[in-house]
Design a protein around this motif. Structure first.
Motif, PDB file in Angstrom:
ATOM      1  N   SER A  22      37.063  56.742  36.113  1.00 36.84           N
ATOM      2  CA  SER A  22      35.658  56.455  36.429  1.00 36.84           C
ATOM      3  C   SER A  22      35.600  55.366  37.479  1.00 36.84           C
ATOM      4  O   SER A  22      36.597  54.695  37.776  1.00 36.84           O
ATOM      5  N   ILE A  23      34.417  55.172  38.023  1.00 33.90           N
ATOM      6  CA  ILE A  23      34.235  54.170  39.072  1.00 33.90           C
ATOM      7  C   ILE A  23      34.527  52.769  38.569  1.00 33.90           C
ATOM      8  O   ILE A  23      35.014  51.912  39.309  1.00 33.90           O
ATOM      9  N   TRP A  26      37.927  51.258  39.102  1.00 37.14           N
ATOM     10  CA  TRP A  26      38.259  50.744  40.432  1.00 37.14           C
ATOM     11  C   TRP A  26      37.811  49.290  40.603  1.00 37.14           C
ATOM     12  O   TRP A  26      38.224  48.630  41.558  1.00 37.14           O
TER      13      TRP A  26
END
Length: 459
Positions: A22-23, A26
């Protein structure tokens, strides 16, 4: 498979594992993370709901932190470093929302429980607001980074470490100086004295009487000065020091070091402390560069030497045992003598009775020849009775050749000392000096040079 192609490849499993799901995977999980933010010199904590708050500022010149809010005060830099480590190492455990229109009340951030501000001088770099804990996990707390408008979860440790009164960060040590660079310690009071550094690690007591100081005792004195701490922060802004006995202090300590300016050497004050009392059982102290008054413990006050003679060199005499001619042991009218015939060869003198151990006498006399005091406890013949000395008491006289002539070195033995040894008296410049004898010497004396039991006829 490369997008658009037909071929299928076998790749290492690690390739799949390093691709985030998932974002949020990051995103950096450091609460304070940018290089710009890591160069801050100010940290501020505020809590309107809890009525606490403080600010600390770093001084780049002396590289120490100082409390600047709610008052100007010295800070305990060790505690500051631990606090900063907690702040800079704080990790985000979960990202809750990035919606700038989110209802912050449900996170307790609409009216924050605590606010952390990090900045450079007067410029704020980052502000973090802390709210309440999730109902299902009291070990976490909601936080909002104003720079990014998002709400995250962090470990409650940072909240608890920041949620402290400023007094927890105050420096309790009252003196700070470098023991290796000081050149003078002056004490003013009932028995004023001054010790000065000479050269080659030699210190002298220069006032009120000139004599060599004991490096061990002086080192302990310096350590005790550096250990004086505030037991309580009695009052921060004082205009009248009379209630604390500090208008005319019981004692003042002034510490100096030498600096060279354009070839001229000058002694400058690097630290000072006044001691006083005006309340039964309480001792107070203040630094001349501050308006605060601190309460200190009785131990901190009384373990400092009251007079310069207490710092005198503990080396009483240093005699080469080969120069010893005889030992005379007496008590009242009774006495016996032990003669030295050579290395480890001792015999009783004419008319002396008893049994001696040559090995034991050699060891006891060897230690007496290099006699040192544990500590000086008093001086003056008028004080002898307080320590168990009598005119017909236990005495040992070393008769030794010095510069071709026989000189007599007399040690008187008194009562039991506080260290469970014995008190001793020697005479310097026609004055009695009373000291605590090291127990290993006292034990050897009693075992091998005991007091005579009866008068020896013909002596």
């Amino acid at each position: 498979r490369i997008a658009g192609g037909d071929a299928v490849y076998v790749a290492p499993l690690e390739l799949r594992q390093i691709i985030p799901d998932s974002i949020n995977d990051w995103r950096s999980r450091a609460l304070i993370f940018s290089q710009k933010e890591s160069r801050f010199d100010r940290l501020e904590v505020n809590s309107a709901t809890r009525g606490i708050g403080f600010a600390i500022q770093h001084n780049p010149t002396n590289r120490i932190w100082r409390i600047i809010k709610p008052l100007q005060a010295r800070a305990d830099n060790t505690k500051i470093d631990k606090l900063l480590m907690t702040v800079l190492s704080c990790r985000i455990t979960d990202f809750i929302t990035d919606d700038p229109n989110e209802d912050l009340a449900k996170y307790g951030i609409a009216t924050p429980e605590l606010e952390l501000v990090i900045g450079i001088r007067t410029n704020d770099l980052i502000t973090v607001q802390f709210g309440k804990s999730p109902t299902n996990d009291p070990t976490q707390v909601y936080a909002r980074i104003l720079n990014y408008k998002n709400v995250v979860l962090v470990n409650r440790e940072i909240f608890d470490k920041l949620h402290i009164p400023f007094t927890e960060l105050r420096e309790r040590r009252l003196l700070s100086f470098n023991p290796k660079t000081i050149t003078e310690i002056a004490v003013r009071g009932v028995s004023p004295f001054t010790v000065q550094y000479q050269s080659n690690q030699i210190w002298r007591i220069t006032e009120p009487q000139d004599m060599i100081a004991d490096n061990g005792l002086l080192s302990l004195f310096v350590t005790d000065l550096l250990s004086v701490q505030a037991k309580e922060f009695e009052k921060d802004v004082v205009t009248d020091y009379t209630p604390y006995g500090l208008t005319q202090p019981l004692r003042q300590v002034v510490i100096k070091e030498s600096i060279t300016n354009q070839g001229v050497m000058t002694n400058v004050v690097v630290a000072a402390l006044d001691f006083g009392t005006n309340v039964a059982g309480k001792f107070f102290a203040r630094r001349p560069d501050e308006s605060s008054v601190y309460e200190i413990s009785e131990l901190d006050y009384y373990r400092l030497p009251e007079a310069g003679w207490q710092l005198r060199s503990r080396q009483i005499w240093n005699i080469n045992i080969s120069n010893v001619v005889s030992i005379t042991v007496s008590k009242g009218d009774s006495m016996y003598q032990i003669l030295r015939r050579g290395d480890r060869d001792w015999i009783l003198g004419s008319g002396s009775q008893g049994i001696i151990s040559k090995v034991g006498v050699e060891r006891a006399v060897s230690r007496l020849c290099a006699l040192q005091a544990n500590s000086w406890v008093a001086r003056g013949i008028e004080n002898r009775s307080n320590y168990g000395f009598t005119n017909d008491g236990y005495k040992i006289a070393l008769n030794a050749r010095v510069d071709g002539q026989v000189q007599v070195f007399i040690l008187e033995l008194g009562g039991q000392s506080k260290s469970m040894s014995l008190y001793g008296t020697v005479y310097f410049d026609n004055q009695a000096w009373i000291f605590d004898i090291p127990w290993i010497i006292a034990d050897d004396i009693i075992q091998n040079l005991p007091p005579p039991q009866k008068i020896i006829p013909g002596t």
